[in-house]
Write a protein that holds these residues in place. Structure first.
Motif, mmCIF file in Angstrom:
data_model
loop_
_atom_site.group_PDB
_atom_site.id
_atom_site.type_symbol
_atom_site.label_atom_id
_atom_site.label_comp_id
_atom_site.label_asym_id
_atom_site.label_seq_id
_atom_site.Cartn_x
_atom_site.Cartn_y
_atom_site.Cartn_z
ATOM 1 N N VAL A 39 0.848 -1.197 0.000
ATOM 2 C CA VAL A 39 0.000 0.000 0.000
ATOM 3 C C VAL A 39 0.881 1.244 0.000
ATOM 4 O O VAL A 39 1.917 1.286 0.651
ATOM 5 N N VAL A 40 0.458 2.263 -0.760
ATOM 6 C CA VAL A 40 1.163 3.540 -0.762
ATOM 7 C C VAL A 40 0.159 4.669 -0.567
ATOM 8 O O VAL A 40 -0.953 4.628 -1.114
ATOM 9 N N LYS A 41 0.535 5.654 0.235
ATOM 10 C CA LYS A 41 -0.215 6.909 0.351
ATOM 11 C C LYS A 41 0.605 7.956 -0.369
ATOM 12 O O LYS A 41 1.741 8.242 -0.001
ATOM 13 N N ALA A 42 0.038 8.517 -1.436
ATOM 14 C CA ALA A 42 0.787 9.410 -2.326
ATOM 15 C C ALA A 42 0.213 10.824 -2.264
ATOM 16 O O ALA A 42 -0.985 11.035 -2.488
ATOM 17 N N PHE A 43 1.078 11.776 -1.962
ATOM 18 C CA PHE A 43 0.707 13.192 -1.918
ATOM 19 C C PHE A 43 1.475 13.912 -3.026
ATOM 20 O O PHE A 43 2.675 13.689 -3.207
ATOM 21 N N GLU A 44 0.788 14.779 -3.766
ATOM 22 C CA GLU A 44 1.456 15.486 -4.859
ATOM 23 C C GLU A 44 0.945 16.905 -4.972
ATOM 24 O O GLU A 44 -0.260 17.176 -4.850
ATOM 25 N N LEU A 45 1.862 17.840 -5.196
ATOM 26 C CA LEU A 45 1.548 19.229 -5.499
ATOM 27 C C LEU A 45 2.234 19.603 -6.801
ATOM 28 O O LEU A 45 3.325 19.109 -7.104
ATOM 29 N N GLY A 46 1.590 20.473 -7.582
ATOM 30 C CA GLY A 46 2.194 20.854 -8.846
ATOM 31 C C GLY A 46 1.725 22.209 -9.321
ATOM 32 O O GLY A 46 0.696 22.749 -8.882
ATOM 33 N N TYR A 47 2.502 22.764 -10.239
ATOM 34 C CA TYR A 47 2.179 24.051 -10.856
ATOM 35 C C TYR A 47 2.583 23.985 -12.318
ATOM 36 O O TYR A 47 3.676 23.530 -12.659
ATOM 37 N N ARG A 48 1.686 24.417 -13.204
ATOM 38 C CA ARG A 48 1.981 24.411 -14.629
ATOM 39 C C ARG A 48 1.516 25.720 -15.231
ATOM 40 O O ARG A 48 0.395 26.176 -14.952
ATOM 41 N N SER A 49 2.364 26.319 -16.067
ATOM 42 C CA SER A 49 1.991 27.607 -16.624
ATOM 43 C C SER A 49 2.826 27.906 -17.865
ATOM 44 O O SER A 49 3.689 27.121 -18.266
ATOM 45 N N PHE A 50 2.518 29.069 -18.443
ATOM 46 C CA PHE A 50 3.240 29.568 -19.608
ATOM 47 C C PHE A 50 3.472 31.051 -19.373
ATOM 48 O O PHE A 50 2.541 31.850 -19.393
ATOM 49 N N ILE A 51 4.733 31.413 -19.100
ATOM 50 C CA ILE A 51 5.066 32.790 -18.720
ATOM 51 C C ILE A 51 6.147 33.310 -19.658
ATOM 52 O O ILE A 51 7.223 32.714 -19.765
ATOM 53 N N ASN A 52 5.851 34.420 -20.319
ATOM 54 C CA ASN A 52 6.831 35.036 -21.213
ATOM 55 C C ASN A 52 7.426 34.018 -22.196
ATOM 56 O O ASN A 52 8.637 33.889 -22.332
ATOM 57 N N LYS A 53 6.545 33.288 -22.841
ATOM 58 C CA LYS A 53 6.909 32.301 -23.861
ATOM 59 C C LYS A 53 7.683 31.102 -23.305
ATOM 60 O O LYS A 53 8.265 30.337 -24.057
ATOM 61 N N THR A 54 7.675 30.932 -21.989
ATOM 62 C CA THR A 54 8.352 29.802 -21.355
ATOM 63 C C THR A 54 7.329 28.896 -20.706
ATOM 64 O O THR A 54 6.510 29.346 -19.893
ATOM 65 N N SER A 55 7.354 27.641 -21.075
ATOM 66 C CA SER A 55 6.487 26.641 -20.450
ATOM 67 C C SER A 55 7.153 26.155 -19.170
ATOM 68 O O SER A 55 8.346 25.808 -19.165
ATOM 69 N N ILE A 56 6.390 26.121 -18.085
ATOM 70 C CA ILE A 56 6.914 25.749 -16.775
ATOM 71 C C ILE A 56 6.053 24.633 -16.196
ATOM 72 O O ILE A 56 4.824 24.703 -16.212
ATOM 73 N N ASP A 57 6.698 23.599 -15.690
ATOM 74 C CA ASP A 57 5.980 22.529 -15.002
ATOM 75 C C ASP A 57 6.788 22.140 -13.778
ATOM 76 O O ASP A 57 7.943 21.704 -13.887
ATOM 77 N N ILE A 58 6.186 22.297 -12.597
ATOM 78 C CA ILE A 58 6.847 21.978 -11.330
ATOM 79 C C ILE A 58 5.975 20.984 -10.580
ATOM 80 O O ILE A 58 4.750 21.141 -10.522
ATOM 81 N N ASN A 59 6.595 19.967 -10.023
ATOM 82 C CA ASN A 59 5.818 19.033 -9.211
ATOM 83 C C ASN A 59 6.677 18.489 -8.076
ATOM 84 O O ASN A 59 7.909 18.411 -8.176
ATOM 85 N N GLY A 60 6.020 18.136 -7.008
ATOM 86 C CA GLY A 60 6.683 17.487 -5.890
ATOM 87 C C GLY A 60 5.778 16.399 -5.347
ATOM 88 O O GLY A 60 4.547 16.519 -5.390
ATOM 89 N N TYR A 61 6.368 15.315 -4.835
ATOM 90 C CA TYR A 61 5.565 14.222 -4.309
ATOM 91 C C TYR A 61 6.201 13.656 -3.043
ATOM 92 O O TYR A 61 7.403 13.790 -2.809
ATOM 93 N N TYR A 62 5.368 13.053 -2.246
ATOM 94 C CA TYR A 62 5.800 12.390 -1.016
ATOM 95 C C TYR A 62 4.977 11.120 -0.868
ATOM 96 O O TYR A 62 3.737 11.168 -0.872
ATOM 97 N N ASN A 63 5.645 9.977 -0.787
ATOM 98 C CA ASN A 63 4.973 8.684 -0.732
ATOM 99 C C ASN A 63 5.320 7.962 0.564
ATOM 100 O O ASN A 63 6.473 7.977 1.002
ATOM 101 N N ILE A 64 4.318 7.303 1.135
ATOM 102 C CA ILE A 64 4.509 6.477 2.330
ATOM 103 C C ILE A 64 4.074 5.056 1.979
ATOM 104 O O ILE A 64 2.922 4.823 1.597
ATOM 105 N N TYR A 65 5.001 4.111 2.078
ATOM 106 C CA TYR A 65 4.730 2.717 1.727
ATOM 107 C C TYR A 65 4.590 1.866 2.985
ATOM 108 O O TYR A 65 5.424 1.958 3.899
ATOM 109 N N ASN A 66 3.573 1.055 3.005
ATOM 110 C CA ASN A 66 3.394 0.050 4.055
ATOM 111 C C ASN A 66 3.269 -1.329 3.420
ATOM 112 O O ASN A 66 2.772 -1.466 2.301
ATOM 113 N N ASN A 67 3.731 -2.327 4.163
ATOM 114 C CA ASN A 67 3.743 -3.701 3.623
ATOM 115 C C ASN A 67 4.506 -3.763 2.307
ATOM 116 O O ASN A 67 4.114 -4.476 1.375
ATOM 117 N N PHE A 68 5.610 -3.020 2.246
ATOM 118 C CA PHE A 68 6.380 -2.965 1.010
ATOM 119 C C PHE A 68 6.866 -4.372 0.655
ATOM 120 O O PHE A 68 7.461 -5.067 1.467
#
Length: 938
Positions: A717-746
């Motif tokens: 089992v895994v509990k997965a948390f994720e945050l992200g940001y995606r945009s287009f600023i001054n002709k630049t595509s930006i994608d940022i993400n972060g995640y944190y996972n907790i595994y049980n019974n691995f």
């Protein structure tokens, strides 16, 4: 086969109904063709896409006048009036600032802008495939953000995201047109061996991380979706040919060939079909690592040598125990036993390159028949068959040569605007595949039995010692005597013995892998968006049956096939609020496997679109994913030479039975005979952890021994948390993400050692005397009267992983495009609390990828350069543990289009830096690959 030929005959001989046809070309502001642009008749379902030259042909039963919409990612949509079908239409699309209006389907099982995806998603389009600098589009996936590639063979590459990478990646799912590409026997995808041709690829979508809420138990670390082109949309004949060379210090320079053809035809608005054929052949990356598997600095002169890519040397025994047996038989004086050291001696092995022809090949054939009973997309029926055949090397607990391996899939699917129902079957045939470890072991045994070889070794050692030789010289002399007459690779005697071994499935004398396993799968989905208005509601479900049939060679299925069932159901609700700026998505899935309790997998996500232009998109999600133990985790009973891989299903433990010899006279007295029969329960209930046995052997301290207390494997089992940001600023595509996972019974592997007599217990007392069962296990450990197992179990400890990703892309001067991405990943696991458990994170902490290219540098001329770097990392696997060194890889390609020939020429090279690198410990180092290709479009 006659049925398939009949289909093909009908396919090529059918007569199309009369239709209205319009054609044209789509270009950009620089008059360069735009491949993959969509052309749709307004108010109709008829559509097509442009080829690599920007050309298109659209057939419809509707008579002009009408209007068409012309769309392409990164360009402003054009609406064009069509008054007749006699003239050729020219459409010029203007650049659009953002690429984020691209549509994806996999994240929520419904079309949505990539900008509004509730989770991180990556996509490879037709244009991306065209400009990739890698030898194949599948190789090019490695340049996508989040992707880690593990190369076991030139044609067998395993994709992974977010840690815990293996070649046998049962945590990652790969779907081609909705069909799981996993091998029924092995439970994981075999790269692109039965995948998709690059000229038939419509799109590739990647979902990193847990996706169990919609896709079930195997979608634990991520999913790769590959979708092929529809013959209703893309028709005509497309072909490509690539020729090049591979270069590696071990293998030298060798030719490489890859070619394919796609034929598609829309006969009328009711019926269309397509056929694909591809063929590739080359020379394998030679695996020549002769380091000892478990000890640094140990070379081939060591008495108990076990080389990484040397096979047959896994057979080892305590030479003093051999002397005791010889003395008991009166073959040597009892006094001579004291001249023998209490040390392990291994037989002389064969190099991997002598146990395979080092060739790789892959043939893929598929065809599909598409029927639209109502003449539109309201209902489409698809029959699809896929066949994959070839040779490659797979690495699991051993190294395996998949020789003439054959796999096929057949699917029937009914789909419409809001639903699909499909069923498919996957079957495989191991062909003449074999285990290279057992090839080495049993070629040795075919020449000379183990008992004879070790007896000669012991006798020669005693004679050399009596003659005054030092121990090192005595060992060298003893090996020379025992190896006298050994079969030499390349000789007729060796070839005969080798061919006999690889065609024999008996593990005691052969190495052939026998397999005829199958998966039957069905799934369905319905979207109620036309019936329910307050939110978009979907429901779906799936059923899968495994039929394991290795004839007792790999699974405990000697008495007959093992059948195992899984099923699941899910629902999802999606709702937009606050002027469509806030999107809520909630999903939950229930899955039940035959041997385990059911699991619920919920997912909740929010996406907020900010800014006046709605270009700032923030996303957050939480989900609980789970992974059922695979069929291997439960039913394997595979002797890999130095250990037995043993699944933990209770019926599997009872079915696994093995009779083993006892090496010493004292041991025979304890065991009550010269052989002993054990079963799988011995491995779990009467064994010591391998780490404590190693500590005991080093310090000769029984207090260090620990009895195995391994639970039977349970779902992970895994509990997965994720945050992200995606945009287009001054002709630049930006994608940022972060995640944190907790595994049980691995789920992981636990190495244990089961004594063949006595009773395993913590810290057995060496002074208790021969009648004590704990004392007897000490004798068994000291004299090699043991069986090593690798168990599938869960750790009681919690494992955590976290990561961060940043992706940037931008158009700079003129039409130059630059892109870069960075990924950070690490995990937390207190190894001291569970010393024998290997988590196998197998992922670099830092990865950087970058590219620069211009597909319009000059008229019809483009180029692309991509590079990637990773930091060094620890590799843990059932085959070998060690360090994968940091690597920098640069690929480059240039291409030129000949519109008059409807052709594109490309010259490319991978790893132009020339420094060979590894991605899997035990696989061959990856060298350079150079190629030239010619693609002809309709």
């Amino acid at each position: 086969m006659r049925v398939y030929l009949l289909f093909l005959t009908l396919f090529f001989c059918s007569v199309a109904f009369a239709q209205n046809t319009i054609s044209g070309v789509v270009t950009d502001s620089n008059n360069q063709p735009i491949p993959g642009a969509n052309i749709t008749i307004v108010g109709e379902t008829s559509s097509t896409t442009t080829d690599f030259d920007g050309a298109f042909t659209l057939k419809s039963s509707k008579k002009p006048p009408f209007s068409i919409n012309v769309t392409s990612v990164g360009y402003i949509t054009q609406k064009i009036a069509v008054s007749g079908n006699s003239s050729k239409i020219s459409v010029k699309l203007l650049d659009e600032e953002t690429l984020l209006n691209e549509i994806v389907v996999s994240a929520s099982r419904t079309p949505e802008r990539v900008l509004e995806s509730p989770v991180t998603i990556e996509r490879m389009s037709i244009a991306d495939i065209k400009k990739t600098a890698s030898p194949t589009f599948y190789d090019g996936i490695e340049n996508m953000k989040e992707v880690q590639m593990n190369t076991s063979s030139m044609s067998f590459k395993s994709i992974n995201t977010r840690g815990f990478a293996t070649v046998a990646n049962t945590r990652f799912m790969q779907l081609v047109d909705g069909m799981d590409n996993a091998s029924p026997l092995l439970n994981f995808p075999l790269g692109n061996l039965i995948g998709i041709s690059e000229i038939d690829v419509q799109s590739v979508e990647l979902l990193p991380g847990a996706s169990s809420a919609l896709y079930g138990a195997n979608a634990f670390n991520g999913i790769l979706f590959m979708t092929s082109k529809s013959p209703f949309v893309n028709e005509g004949i497309t072909a490509y040919a690539k020729f090049g060379q591979t270069s590696q210090s071990a293998a030298g320079t060798n030719d490489y060939l890859d070619y394919g053809v796609r034929m598609a035809k829309t006969f009328n608005k009711y019926f269309a079909g397509k056929v694909n054929f591809t063929y590739m052949r080359g020379t394998e990356w030679w695996a020549v690592n002769d380091d000892d598997k478990t000890r640094q600095g140990v070379d081939r002169n060591t008495t108990n040598y076990d080389g990484v890519n040397v096979f047959g040397d896994e057979v080892a025994t305590n030479i003093k125990g051999v002397g005791e047996a010889l003395a008991a038989q009166g073959l040597i004086p009892a006094s001579a036993v004291n001249l023998l050291p209490s040390t392990l001696v291994s037989r002389t092995g064969y190099n991997e390159v002598d146990l395979t022809d080092n060739k790789v090949s892959n043939t893929k054939i598929d065809f599909a028949l598409h029927v639209r009973p109502f003449g539109n997309e309201k209902l489409e029926v698809i029959w699809q068959s896929k066949f994959g055949y070839g040779n490659t090397v797979y690495q699991g607990a051993n190294r395996y040569y998949l020789n003439n391996f054959f796999m096929q899939q057949h699917k029937i699917e009914f789909k419409g605007k809001n639903f699909f129902v499909r069923g498919y079957t996957t079957t495989e045939d191991g062909g003449q595949s074999y285990d290279m470890v057992f090839s080495g072991i049993n070629v040795n045994r075919a020449w000379k039995a183990d008992r004879t070889w070790f007896g000669q070794y012991a006798g020669a050692f005693v004679q050399s010692t009596l003659a005054g030789a030092l121990p090192a010289d005595a060992h060298a002399r003893a090996r020379s005597v025992a190896d006298t007459g050994r079969l030499i690779p390349g000789t007729e005697a060796f070839k005969n013995a080798f061919n006999a071994v690889i065609s024999n499935p008996d593990v005691l004398s052969g190495a052939q892998l026998v397999d005829n396993s199958r998966i039957n799968h069905a799934d369905a989905n319905y979207n109620f968006k036309d019936q329910i208005k307050f939110a978009e509601v979907q429901v779906g479900g799936s059923y899968r049956q495994y039929v394991l049939n290795s004839f007792g060679r790999i699974y405990t299925d000697l008495a007959g096939p093992i059948r195992y069932d899984e099923y699941g159901a899910y629902t999802q609700v999606m709702k937009k609020m606050l002027d469509d700026r806030l999107k809520f998505t909630g999903s939950i899935r229930y899955d039940k496997a035959q041997n385990f309790e059911g699991n619920f997998s919920p997912r909740l996500s929010l996406v907020y679109t900010g800014g006046e232009s709605r270009r700032h998109n923030f996303r957050g999600s939480f989900q609980t994913g789970f992974r059922n133990p695979t069929t291997q985790d439960q039913y394997i009973g595979f002797n890999v030479g130095n250990a037995v891989l043993l699944g933990s299903a209770p019926d599997n433990l009872a079915r696994f039975v093995e009779t083993l010899p006892i090496a010493t006279a004292v041991g025979q007295a304890f065991a009550g005979g010269n052989t002993v029969t054990i079963n799988g329960f011995n491995a779990y209930n009467n064994s010591y952890t391998a780490s404590s046995v190693a500590a005991f052997a080093a310090a000769r301290n029984p207090a260090l021994l620990r009895k195995t207390n391994a639970p039977l494997v349970q779902p992970e089992v895994v509990k997965a948390f994720e945050l992200g940001y995606r945009s287009f600023i001054n002709k630049t595509s930006i994608d940022i993400n972060g995640y944190y996972n907790i595994y049980n019974n691995f789920i992981g592997n636990l190495n244990v050692v089961a004594p063949l007599y006595g009773s395993a217990q913590d810290a057995p007392n060496p002074a208790a005397g021969p009648t004590d069962l704990g004392f007897q296990t000490l004798h068994a450990l000291g004299n090699g009267n043991v069986r090593a197992f690798q168990l599938y179990t869960n750790t009681a400890l919690e494992i955590e992983s976290l990561g961060f990703g940043l992706g940037l892309s931008r158009k700079v001067y003129k039409d130059f495009e630059i892109g870069a991405n960075y990924n950070f990943a690490e995990f937390s696991f207190d190894q001291s609390q569970d010393a024998s458990f290997e988590a196998g994170f197998n992922t670099p902490k830092h990865r950087v990828k970058a590219s620069i290219g211009n597909e319009k540098l000059f008229p019809n001329f483009g180029f692309n350069v991509s590079g990637r770097w990773n930091s060094e990392y620890l590799w843990q696997s059932s085959f070998a543990d060690g360090t994968i060194e940091a690597a920098t890889v640069i690929d480059v390609q240039v291409n030129y289009e000949f519109p008059s020939l409807k052709s594109t020429f490309k010259i490319g090279a991978s790893n132009i830096g020339g420094i060979e690198y590894a991605q899997v410990l035990g696989a061959g180092l990856i060298g350079q690959q150079y190629f030239a290709s010619w693609t002809i479009n309709p």
